[in-house]
Design an enzyme around this catalytic site. Structure first.
Site, PDB file in Angstrom:
ATOM      1  N   VAL A 107       0.834  -1.199   0.000  1.00  0.00           N
ATOM      2  CA  VAL A 107       0.000   0.000   0.000  1.00  0.00           C
ATOM      3  C   VAL A 107       0.874   1.256   0.000  1.00  0.00           C
ATOM      4  CG1 VAL A 107      -1.805   1.281   1.226  1.00  0.00           C
ATOM      5  CG2 VAL A 107      -1.930  -1.207   1.097  1.00  0.00           C
ATOM      6  N   CYS A 108       1.953   1.242   0.764  1.00  0.00           N
ATOM      7  CA  CYS A 108       2.857   2.404   0.808  1.00  0.00           C
ATOM      8  C   CYS A 108       3.503   2.636  -0.557  1.00  0.00           C
ATOM      9  CB  CYS A 108       3.928   2.199   1.873  1.00  0.00           C
ATOM     10  SG  CYS A 108       3.275   1.998   3.535  1.00  0.00           S
ATOM     11  N   ASP A 109       3.902   1.555  -1.205  1.00  0.00           N
ATOM     12  CA  ASP A 109       4.464   1.608  -2.547  1.00  0.00           C
ATOM     13  C   ASP A 109       3.442   2.234  -3.496  1.00  0.00           C
ATOM     14  OD1 ASP A 109       4.551   0.275  -5.333  1.00  0.00           O
ATOM     15  OD2 ASP A 109       6.539  -0.221  -4.566  1.00  0.00           O
TER      16      ASP A 109
END
Length: 166
Positions: free
Chosen positions: A59-61
């Site tokens: 999700v951060c990516d």
């Protein structure tokens, strides 16, 4: 304070929740070359600040890639991504993924940003997922604390807020 969970488990956030209309708190983080970066370094610009637990997660990516893609269409908006990843890891990740429109900043040293914006997760020493827009006068015009740290933020609302800020 915002109520946040991480993988369904409640966590404790350190610092004070930042709300729309607040003066953006000061902080000191590290750039990829280990130089110190503060809010003052981008004074006079609108800042979209994307906060992620770690760039090395799905999700951060995706969040960082999305804001990187959108950044060129935002005009005078500086897009910052803050995590507790080491500056070296952030630099490597950006290089490997072609991230050129977002400045990644590390809060690993003392959680200055995390505590100033109320996103430091006490139990994990990570930052909770959040998005802030700070206008050119250092006023917070948008604040989203994502209630479950593994969920995506509201990209459209954040981008719209950044476009409207002056």
């Amino acid at each position: 304070m915002a109520s946040i969970t991480f993988k369904g488990n409640p966590v404790t956030l350190l610092g004070n929740e930042v709300k729309v209309g607040d003066k953006a708190p000061t902080f000191t983080v590290l750039a990829n070359d280990l130089s110190e970066v503060t809010l003052e370094d981008s004074k006079g610009q609108v800042r979209l600040i994307s906060v992620v637990p770690s760039l090395d997660t799905g999700v951060c990516d995706a969040q960082t890639r999305r804001f990187n893609e959108e950044a060129s269409g935002l005009g005078n908006v500086k897009v910052l991504t803050v995590s507790v990843d080491l500056p070296f890891a952030q630099k490597r990740w950006c290089g490997a993924n072609g991230i050129e429109n977002v400045q990644t900043l590390s809060d690993h040293r003392d959680l200055s940003f995390g505590e100033a914006f109320g996103v430091a997760i006490q139990e994990l020493r990570l930052l909770a997922r959040a998005v802030f827009v700070v206008d050119s006068n250092d006023t917070v015009t948008y604040a989203e604390y994502v209630s479950e740290a593994t969920n995506h933020p509201d990209y459209e609302a954040a981008l719209e807020a950044a476009k409207k800020a002056e």
